[in-house]
Design an enzyme around this catalytic site. Structure first.
Site, PDB file in Angstrom:
ATOM      1  N   CYS A 163      52.314  93.581   7.237  1.00 32.80           N
ATOM      2  CA  CYS A 163      51.798  94.043   8.401  1.00 32.80           C
ATOM      3  C   CYS A 163      50.914  95.290   8.459  1.00 32.80           C
ATOM      4  CB  CYS A 163      53.253  94.623   9.414  1.00 32.80           C
ATOM      5  SG  CYS A 163      52.964  94.833  11.034  1.00 32.80           S
ATOM      6  N   HIS A 205      55.758  89.284   9.778  1.00 28.57           N
ATOM      7  CA  HIS A 205      56.797  89.678   9.105  1.00 28.57           C
ATOM      8  C   HIS A 205      57.546  88.796   8.525  1.00 28.57           C
ATOM      9  CE1 HIS A 205      56.705  94.032  10.099  1.00 28.57           C
ATOM     10  NE2 HIS A 205      56.025  93.742  11.478  1.00 28.57           N
ATOM     11  N   GLU A 250      60.006  88.949   6.503  1.00 28.28           N
ATOM     12  CA  GLU A 250      61.577  89.276   6.611  1.00 28.28           C
ATOM     13  C   GLU A 250      62.198  89.016   7.527  1.00 28.28           C
ATOM     14  OE1 GLU A 250      59.119  91.322   6.982  1.00 28.28           O
ATOM     15  OE2 GLU A 250      59.461  93.060   7.978  1.00 28.28           O
TER      16      GLU A 250
END
Lengths: 251, 193
Positions: free
Chosen positions: B77, B175, B177
């Site tokens: 990001c 992202h 994650e």
């Protein structure tokens, strides 16, 4: 193509989910983490956890729960409910929440939005607005829609955008609980007034209600609780049908 | 294997730690130049505003450490954006690893872009096992235009770089994650480089 988001909302009290949740195969229907994982598997794009506890220990209980959710969940989630202090937001984000939603505290002290946006970035600041029509005008309400104010929904929405909100979560108190569809006229006007994403809330009863809010309300995401909790609408079926209607969704 | 997440007070680091842990990998947080240099893999996270994040990197000297790293580095990001030459956000210089000027989306689209968008046009082993047009979760107001370092694309207002690579440096705008199984696959690919 950016897809429209489907967001189940879980009410949390003292670290447990409330509302009779009717999930086959869950050993503990009050366990927010088991329920959250289930929704993620079924294709939810995001989750919202709304804390409605009123105890002294609520901040710590919520922060602990957020950390346990973040450990297990691999999709984004927002935490809301009674958040009013910058340091509380800091702890929730540090523990793994992606966004926080603020509501009454922002109306009472609008600078909170600026402070959160400056410190943590607009992307994690969701401003929740509860409103209903009084004599034909949409007015912002506080305390879960119980307390009316004189503030116009349109003015407030533009102000929160200017102050740095990253998204608006709009709940129509006139539609909430009715299962007759979202407040699409108001949502569409909101979408024309602000340039940040809008999440529709209040009124979901059928799959067509979701299609309508994306097509007529010009919303970016739709939030619902009971239709998902009681399995009246399955997320997988919902998304399949939205796709067939030409609405971009993640499947 | 030693994985270090650069700790400069920016970003949702806990979520990255948890995502790695779900894959069976451990990582340490560090702002220490030697510890970062001596890791096998480095993750450079970031959420927030570019110019203040650059100020934090400069204050600790990490702005000079990161571009000199030799092991695989993954910017996520804002981390990816800071690895570019410059950003319109706060008109700041970046680390200059990718020769790209980060720009703001115009008012023709909602800003920030929030949600799951499709990614495509892969040109790196970072995307092994990830199908074309997979969905990843994105939240951003600024973007890296297409360049020689582009290794994956997405489209919002215009086609843009959703991932960049130059030598040992990788960056992703989304992202991983928070991007479900596909995101986990990308992290696994990076850790197994």
């Amino acid at each position: 193509m950016l897809t429209k988001r489907i967001i189940p909302c879980l009410d949390i009290k003292d670290g447990r989910t409330v509302k009779g949740i009717n999930f086959v195969g869950l050993r503990d229907a009050g366990d927010p983490i088991a329920l959250a994982k289930r929704y993620a598997q079924e294709g939810a794009d995001e989750l919202v956890f709304l804390d409605i506890s009123a105890t002294e220990e609520r901040r710590k209980t919520l922060a602990d729960l957020v950390k346990r959710i973040a450990a297990e969940l691999d999709i984004p989630f927002t935490v809301g409910g009674g958040i009013s202090r910058v340091e509380d937001v800091g702890l929730l984000l540090k523990n793994g929440a992606d966004k926080v939603s603020i509501n009454s505290a922002a109306v009472k002290r609008p600078k909170l939005i600026n402070e959160l946006a400056a410190k943590f970035g607009s992307q994690c600041v969701v401003v929740a607005i509860d409103a209903k029509q009084i004599d034909g005008d949409w007015k912002v309400h506080l305390v879960g829609g119980k307390e009316p104010t004189n503030i116009s929904l349109w003015d407030w929405a533009q102000e929160v955008e200017e102050r740095g909100a990253g998204e608006i979560l709009f709940t129509s108190m006139d539609h909430d609980g009715t299962k007759n569809g979202f407040a699409n006229k108001a949502l569409s006007k909101l979408a024309s007034l602000v340039n940040i994403p809008i999440i529709a809330s209040g009124g979901a009863g059928s799959i067509n209600d979701f299609a309508d809010t994306f097509l007529e309300g010009n919303t970016d995401a739709a939030l619902a609780a009971s239709v998902f909790h009681f399995k009246e609408i399955e997320i997988e079926t919902l998304k399949q049908e939205l796709k067939e209607q030409g609405i971009p969704v993640r499947i | 294997m030693k994985t270090t997440i650069i700790d400069y007070g920016a970003g949702n680091i806990q979520s990255i730690l948890f995502a790695l842990s779900r894959l069976g990998f451990e990582a340490t947080l560090s702002a220490d130049a030697d510890e970062i240099r001596n890791s096998d893999k480095v993750i450079f996270p970031g959420v927030g505003e570019a110019s203040s994040a650059m100020d934090k990197l400069k204050a600790t000297g990490l702005d000079e450490v990161i571009p000199e790293l030799k092991q695989p580095v993954l910017g996520i990001c804002l981390g990816m954006q800071l690895m570019c030459r410059s950003s319109e956000e706060g008109n700041t210089d970046g680390l200059g690893i990718f020769d790209v000027e980060v720009r703001r989306f115009s008012q023709k689209v909602k800003v920030p872009q929030v949600g799951w968008n499709t990614i495509f046009g892969y040109n790196s082993s970072l995307f092994n096992g990830i199908s074309e047009n997979e969905y990843m979760y994105l939240v951003h107001s600024f973007y890296a235009p297409v360049s020689n370092d582009t290794i994956a694309l997405s489209e919002y207002e215009t086609e843009y770089s959703v991932a960049l690579q130059k030598n040992n440096f990788y960056g992703v705008q989304f992202h991983p994650e928070k991007s479900s199984k596909a995101g986990a696959q990308l992290l696994k690919n990076f850790l197994e480089l």
